[in-house]
Design a protein around this motif. Sequence first.
Motif, PDB file in Angstrom:
ATOM      1  N   ARG A 152       3.011 -33.565  33.320  1.00 43.39           N
ATOM      2  CA  ARG A 152       3.587 -33.417  31.985  1.00 43.39           C
ATOM      3  C   ARG A 152       3.636 -31.946  31.600  1.00 43.39           C
ATOM      4  N   GLN A 153       4.563 -31.675  30.693  1.00 41.64           N
ATOM      5  CA  GLN A 153       4.717 -30.316  30.199  1.00 41.64           C
ATOM      6  C   GLN A 153       4.961 -30.355  28.710  1.00 41.64           C
ATOM      7  N   ALA A 154       4.033 -29.774  27.975  1.00 43.36           N
ATOM      8  CA  ALA A 154       4.168 -29.664  26.528  1.00 43.36           C
ATOM      9  C   ALA A 154       4.865 -28.349  26.198  1.00 43.36           C
ATOM     10  N   PRO A 155       5.475 -28.249  25.021  1.00 40.68           N
ATOM     11  CA  PRO A 155       6.168 -27.011  24.651  1.00 40.68           C
ATOM     12  C   PRO A 155       5.245 -25.806  24.732  1.00 40.68           C
ATOM     13  N   GLY A 156       5.705 -24.774  25.402  1.00 40.52           N
ATOM     14  CA  GLY A 156       4.944 -23.545  25.504  1.00 40.52           C
ATOM     15  C   GLY A 156       3.804 -23.585  26.492  1.00 40.52           C
ATOM     16  N   LYS A 157       3.689 -24.682  27.235  1.00 41.70           N
ATOM     17  CA  LYS A 157       2.602 -24.807  28.188  1.00 41.70           C
ATOM     18  C   LYS A 157       3.139 -25.034  29.595  1.00 41.70           C
ATOM     19  N   GLN A 158       2.278 -24.816  30.579  1.00 41.14           N
ATOM     20  CA  GLN A 158       2.668 -25.050  31.948  1.00 41.14           C
ATOM     21  C   GLN A 158       2.612 -26.540  32.272  1.00 41.14           C
ATOM     22  N   ARG A 159       3.386 -26.929  33.279  1.00 43.08           N
ATOM     23  CA  ARG A 159       3.346 -28.306  33.733  1.00 43.08           C
ATOM     24  C   ARG A 159       1.969 -28.581  34.334  1.00 43.08           C
ATOM     25  N   GLU A 160       1.410 -29.745  34.015  1.00 43.11           N
ATOM     26  CA  GLU A 160       0.080 -30.077  34.488  1.00 43.11           C
ATOM     27  C   GLU A 160       0.045 -31.482  35.077  1.00 43.11           C
ATOM     28  N   LEU A 161      -0.894 -31.671  35.993  1.00 41.47           N
ATOM     29  CA  LEU A 161      -1.069 -32.980  36.604  1.00 41.47           C
ATOM     30  C   LEU A 161      -1.632 -33.954  35.584  1.00 41.47           C
ATOM     31  N   VAL A 162      -1.085 -35.172  35.603  1.00 43.32           N
ATOM     32  CA  VAL A 162      -1.633 -36.257  34.789  1.00 43.32           C
ATOM     33  C   VAL A 162      -2.369 -37.237  35.694  1.00 43.32           C
ATOM     34  N   ALA A 163      -1.649 -37.749  36.705  1.00 44.28           N
ATOM     35  CA  ALA A 163      -2.252 -38.712  37.618  1.00 44.28           C
ATOM     36  C   ALA A 163      -1.422 -38.784  38.891  1.00 44.28           C
ATOM     37  N   THR A 164      -2.088 -38.977  40.014  1.00 40.20           N
ATOM     38  CA  THR A 164      -1.397 -39.178  41.283  1.00 40.20           C
ATOM     39  C   THR A 164      -2.006 -40.366  42.009  1.00 40.20           C
ATOM     40  N   LEU A 165      -1.189 -40.953  42.873  1.00 40.25           N
ATOM     41  CA  LEU A 165      -1.613 -42.118  43.656  1.00 40.25           C
ATOM     42  C   LEU A 165      -1.105 -41.930  45.077  1.00 40.25           C
ATOM     43  N   SER A 166      -2.026 -41.877  46.031  1.00 43.26           N
ATOM     44  CA  SER A 166      -1.616 -41.680  47.416  1.00 43.26           C
ATOM     45  C   SER A 166      -1.225 -43.012  48.043  1.00 43.26           C
ATOM     46  N   ASP A 167      -0.571 -42.935  49.193  1.00 36.44           N
ATOM     47  CA  ASP A 167      -0.171 -44.147  49.887  1.00 36.44           C
ATOM     48  C   ASP A 167      -1.378 -44.964  50.284  1.00 36.44           C
ATOM     49  N   GLY A 168      -2.523 -44.317  50.451  1.00 37.05           N
ATOM     50  CA  GLY A 168      -3.745 -45.032  50.795  1.00 37.05           C
ATOM     51  C   GLY A 168      -4.472 -45.606  49.600  1.00 37.05           C
ATOM     52  N   GLY A 169      -3.900 -45.410  48.417  1.00 35.62           N
ATOM     53  CA  GLY A 169      -4.497 -45.991  47.219  1.00 35.62           C
ATOM     54  C   GLY A 169      -5.478 -45.086  46.490  1.00 35.62           C
ATOM     55  N   VAL A 170      -5.571 -43.838  46.900  1.00 38.10           N
ATOM     56  CA  VAL A 170      -6.490 -42.911  46.224  1.00 38.10           C
ATOM     57  C   VAL A 170      -5.826 -42.376  44.967  1.00 38.10           C
ATOM     58  N   THR A 171      -6.542 -42.445  43.857  1.00 40.25           N
ATOM     59  CA  THR A 171      -6.019 -41.952  42.584  1.00 40.25           C
ATOM     60  C   THR A 171      -6.724 -40.662  42.179  1.00 40.25           C
ATOM     61  N   ASN A 172      -6.003 -39.877  41.401  1.00 43.66           N
ATOM     62  CA  ASN A 172      -6.538 -38.634  40.862  1.00 43.66           C
ATOM     63  C   ASN A 172      -6.018 -38.498  39.445  1.00 43.66           C
ATOM     64  N   TYR A 173      -6.918 -38.272  38.492  1.00 40.13           N
ATOM     65  CA  TYR A 173      -6.533 -38.181  37.088  1.00 40.13           C
ATOM     66  C   TYR A 173      -6.998 -36.857  36.491  1.00 40.13           C
ATOM     67  N   ALA A 174      -6.222 -36.374  35.543  1.00 39.08           N
ATOM     68  CA  ALA A 174      -6.686 -35.261  34.725  1.00 39.08           C
ATOM     69  C   ALA A 174      -7.860 -35.749  33.888  1.00 39.08           C
ATOM     70  N   GLU A 175      -8.810 -34.859  33.658  1.00 39.19           N
ATOM     71  CA  GLU A 175      -9.990 -35.245  32.877  1.00 39.19           C
ATOM     72  C   GLU A 175      -9.594 -35.764  31.498  1.00 39.19           C
ATOM     73  N   SER A 176      -8.561 -35.187  30.934  1.00 34.84           N
ATOM     74  CA  SER A 176      -8.163 -35.516  29.568  1.00 34.84           C
ATOM     75  C   SER A 176      -7.611 -36.929  29.420  1.00 34.84           C
ATOM     76  N   VAL A 177      -7.236 -37.554  30.541  1.00 35.70           N
ATOM     77  CA  VAL A 177      -6.640 -38.892  30.449  1.00 35.70           C
ATOM     78  C   VAL A 177      -7.502 -39.971  31.101  1.00 35.70           C
ATOM     79  N   LYS A 178      -8.590 -39.576  31.727  1.00 37.14           N
ATOM     80  CA  LYS A 178      -9.450 -40.558  32.394  1.00 37.14           C
ATOM     81  C   LYS A 178      -9.952 -41.586  31.383  1.00 37.14           C
ATOM     82  N   GLY A 179      -9.867 -42.847  31.794  1.00 36.47           N
ATOM     83  CA  GLY A 179     -10.305 -43.930  30.919  1.00 36.47           C
ATOM     84  C   GLY A 179      -9.230 -44.422  29.973  1.00 36.47           C
ATOM     85  N   ARG A 180      -8.132 -43.674  29.853  1.00 38.76           N
ATOM     86  CA  ARG A 180      -7.040 -44.086  28.953  1.00 38.76           C
ATOM     87  C   ARG A 180      -5.752 -44.396  29.724  1.00 38.76           C
ATOM     88  N   PHE A 181      -5.501 -43.666  30.794  1.00 40.00           N
ATOM     89  CA  PHE A 181      -4.277 -43.830  31.577  1.00 40.00           C
ATOM     90  C   PHE A 181      -4.603 -44.471  32.916  1.00 40.00           C
TER      91      PHE A 181
END
Length: 120
Positions: A38-67
């Motif tokens: 995601r990219q908010a106005p005036g900010k750099q694009r940042e990772l929110v969440a990724t999912l690998s083909d093997g099922g491994v997930t990665n979340y930004a700390e700010s969205v863990k537990g919500r997304f």
Amino acid sequence: QVQLVESGGGLVQAGESLRLSCAASGTIFGIKSMGWYRQAPGKQRELVATLSDGGVTNYAESVKGRFTISRDLAGNTVYLQMNNLKPEDTAVYYCKFLGYVSAITVRSNWGQGTQVTVSS
């Protein structure tokens, strides 16, 4: 060529939920990962969440537990379930594909972006 079609953005109030979808199509030999940034106005694009083909997930700390990121059984559509949205989640959300477009060629592609606006 890989095409990514995103949907599901919109305007919601704080505490509400949205579900984003991203469908990948085209010449796809295999997917290494798909994710949301995601990219908010005036900010750099940042990772929110990724999912690998093997099922491994990665979340930004700010969205863990919500997304929650997930993929359909066919594997070419990725979802982002966003619960308890906050005004600071307001941004343009982009889908990213990383995968094989031939037997030996890996490419990354971005979607066009979908706006998520959370009012307080």
